[in-house]
Design an enzyme around this catalytic site. Structure first.
Site, mmCIF file in Angstrom:
data_model
loop_
_atom_site.group_PDB
_atom_site.id
_atom_site.type_symbol
_atom_site.label_atom_id
_atom_site.label_comp_id
_atom_site.label_asym_id
_atom_site.label_seq_id
_atom_site.Cartn_x
_atom_site.Cartn_y
_atom_site.Cartn_z
ATOM 1 N N TYR A 69 0.853 -1.189 0.000
ATOM 2 C CA TYR A 69 0.000 0.000 0.000
ATOM 3 C C TYR A 69 0.895 1.247 0.000
ATOM 4 O O TYR A 69 2.121 1.133 -0.034
ATOM 5 C CB TYR A 69 -0.991 -0.051 1.173
ATOM 6 N N GLY A 104 -4.192 -13.801 14.094
ATOM 7 C CA GLY A 104 -5.209 -13.293 13.173
ATOM 8 C C GLY A 104 -6.276 -14.303 12.836
ATOM 9 O O GLY A 104 -7.315 -14.398 13.502
HETATM 10 C C1 LIG Z 1 -9.310 -11.303 6.403
HETATM 11 C C2 LIG Z 1 -7.964 -10.680 6.558
HETATM 12 C C3 LIG Z 1 -7.828 -9.313 6.408
HETATM 13 C C4 LIG Z 1 -6.584 -8.689 6.613
HETATM 14 N N1 LIG Z 1 -6.511 -7.327 6.588
HETATM 15 C C5 LIG Z 1 -5.376 -6.706 6.980
HETATM 16 C C6 LIG Z 1 -5.359 -5.315 7.199
HETATM 17 O O1 LIG Z 1 -6.382 -4.633 7.132
HETATM 18 N N2 LIG Z 1 -4.168 -4.742 7.504
HETATM 19 C C7 LIG Z 1 -3.024 -5.487 7.659
HETATM 20 O O2 LIG Z 1 -1.975 -4.930 7.948
HETATM 21 N N3 LIG Z 1 -3.044 -6.823 7.509
HETATM 22 C C8 LIG Z 1 -4.190 -7.448 7.213
HETATM 23 N N4 LIG Z 1 -4.241 -8.817 7.157
HETATM 24 C C9 LIG Z 1 -3.044 -9.602 7.579
HETATM 25 C C10 LIG Z 1 -3.189 -10.006 9.048
HETATM 26 O O3 LIG Z 1 -3.152 -8.875 9.899
HETATM 27 C C11 LIG Z 1 -2.070 -10.984 9.478
HETATM 28 O O4 LIG Z 1 -0.841 -10.343 9.346
HETATM 29 C C12 LIG Z 1 -2.071 -12.259 8.642
HETATM 30 O O5 LIG Z 1 -3.383 -12.803 8.572
HETATM 31 C C13 LIG Z 1 -1.124 -13.316 9.223
HETATM 32 O O6 LIG Z 1 -1.478 -13.650 10.544
HETATM 33 P P1 LIG Z 1 -2.325 -14.999 10.887
HETATM 34 O O7 LIG Z 1 -1.587 -16.157 10.296
HETATM 35 O O8 LIG Z 1 -2.365 -15.045 12.388
HETATM 36 O O9 LIG Z 1 -3.682 -14.850 10.282
HETATM 37 C C14 LIG Z 1 -5.449 -9.467 6.908
HETATM 38 C C15 LIG Z 1 -5.581 -10.849 7.002
HETATM 39 C C16 LIG Z 1 -6.820 -11.454 6.854
HETATM 40 C C17 LIG Z 1 -6.937 -12.953 7.033
#
Ligand SMILES: Cc1cc2nc3c(=O)[nH]c(=O)nc-3n(C[C@H](O)[C@H](O)[C@H](O)COP(=O)(O)O)c2cc1C
Length: 388
Positions: A192, A337
């Site tokens: 971004y 997440g």
């Molecule tokens: C549905 C979804 C939306 C996400 N939206 C964002 C976001 O708005 N901003 C961001 O920095 N990362 C976003 N991410 C990345 C998550 O913050 C996180 O870094 C990523 O899912 C890895 O962590 P996890 O394995 O615990 O899910 C998003 C991830 C998911 C699954």
């Protein structure tokens, strides 16, 4: 109870400037693409409220656009007007009422703005999206170079665009505080706007904002300065970075260490270590092998070499593993997440798993009174069955 294990680090409170986190478990920003004109609604209240009930200490509202053109999709939240600010108030209040700290990620989509919601394709908007009522707008970027063929060509930002964007970040931070949020994160990851400035894969400028590493991080640092100057001293400021692009010629982990030192010097308290996203291949680092805690090495290096607190994120799903990351100095905070989407009471389950809440005292008392007896009954029956 003296039979309880020592307090795990995961559930040890932590002070950050004027804010005390009740524990070190973070729900990271996760975009829901479900707002109208950037305004949060009942879905968001229910969605974020569940995490607060579920035991997380710090809960980030998803990437929220600081300007209309800064939203990533038509469904992204925004924070540039009074209506949007008011709609956040019950969400921040609901999070706080459960003892968690309400936080928000402020961002600008840059050249990836005006794209499809993931479930409609996760690419550039097409005719079917427009027929559905989605609006297309002119994205901005460090250079007039699209993410890939078929994506909108961003307009190269000039000095006025930059001044307007710096102010928009600072104004949105103030609106966030007024709405009740206590921690602000600036989104500088995933391709971004602000990451597209730092990465040589997307910044081809020849002025003071392009070329050398020092020049490429200049605008993101100016945004930090604007936000930090707007915030009270007591408000913690986080920045999420893409620790590396994961592509030849791109941003590297060594660059991130230099950047993180500068972020610390400019008043950033925690560097939240994600990766990738600056190519059309995957929202995050497509070249990184996914395994539990796959981005922890980034968070470890940042805290060790840049002398700033860090947050680890990425496939942290197990309480004992989360605790191990903290114990081994992998990070100061851990974010969970998708596992929280799957299991919104993950934080309470984690306390149970780590043996510090056998009597459900961390649960809302509306649930705890019943669950404690329910659990004892189940255990007693199981013990009787084993004896029989
Ligand atoms: C549905 C979804 C939306 C996400 N939206 C964002 C976001 O708005 N901003 C961001 O920095 N990362 C976003 N991410 C990345 C998550 O913050 C996180 O870094 C990523 O899912 C890895 O962590 P996890 O394995 O615990 O899910 C998003 C991830 C998911 C699954």
């Amino acid at each position: 109870m003296d039979t309880q294990p020592a307090q795990p680090l995961l559930f040890t409170p932590m002070r950050l400037r004027g804010v005390t986190l009740p524990n070190r478990l973070v729900v990271p920003p996760m975009a829901q693409y479900s707002a109208d004109d950037g305004v949060a609604n009942d879905f968001h209240l229910a969605h974020y409220g569940r995490f607060a009930v579920g035991g997380a200490g710090l809960i980030f509202i998803e990437a929220t656009g600081v300007t209309p053109e800064g939203r990533i999709t038509n469904g992204c939240l925004g924070l540039w007007n009074d209506q949007q600010q008011r709609a956040f108030e019950p969400i921040a209040r609901a999070i706080k009422a459960q003892g968690a700290v309400p936080a928000i990620q402020l961002g600008h989509g840059g050249r990836k703005a005006s794209m499809q919601r993931p479930w409609f394709g996760n690419g550039p908007l097409n005719d079917a999206d427009l027929a559905r009522g989605e609006k297309r707008w002119q994205p901005l970027g460090p250079s007039a170079v699209p993410l890939a063929e078929g994506w909108l060509v961003p307009r190269q930002m000039d000095a006025d665009d930059m001044a307007r964007t710096r102010k928009a970040f600072a104004d949105a931070a103030l609106r966030a505080l007024a709405a009740g949020f206590e921690v602000i994160e600036i989104h500088m990851a995933h391709g971004y706007l602000l990451q597209s400035f730092v990465s040589p894969l997307s910044n081809f400028r020849t002025d003071a904002y392009g070329g050398s590493l020092e020049n490429r991080i200049r605008f993101p640092l100016e945004v930090v300065d604007a936000v930090r100057a707007a915030l009270p001293q007591g408000t913690p400021l986080f920045v999420r970075i893409s620790s590396e692009d994961g592509f030849e010629g791109g941003w590297t982990m060594d660059d991130s260490v230099v950047f993180a030192r500068a972020l610390r010097e400019h008043g950033v308290d925690v560097v939240d270590c994600s990766s990738g996203g600056n190519t059309p291949r995957g929202a995050t680092n497509a070249n990184l092998q996914r395994s539990p805690g796959y981005q922890v090495p980034f968070a470890r290096r940042i805290r060790q070499e840049a002398g700033v607190m860090s947050e680890a994120v990425g496939l942290i799903r197990d309480a004992r593993f989360a605790e191990q990351v903290l114990q081994e100095g992998g990070a100061d905070l851990v974010a969970v997440g998708r596992q929280f989407l799957y299991e919104p009471f993950w934080g309470l389950h984690a306390a149970h798993q780590l043996g510090i809440d056998p009597d459900f005292t961390r649960w809302p008392r509306q649930y705890a009174w019943w669950l404690e007896k329910w659990d004892k009954g189940i255990r007693a029956r199981e013990a009787a069955e084993r004896r029989a």
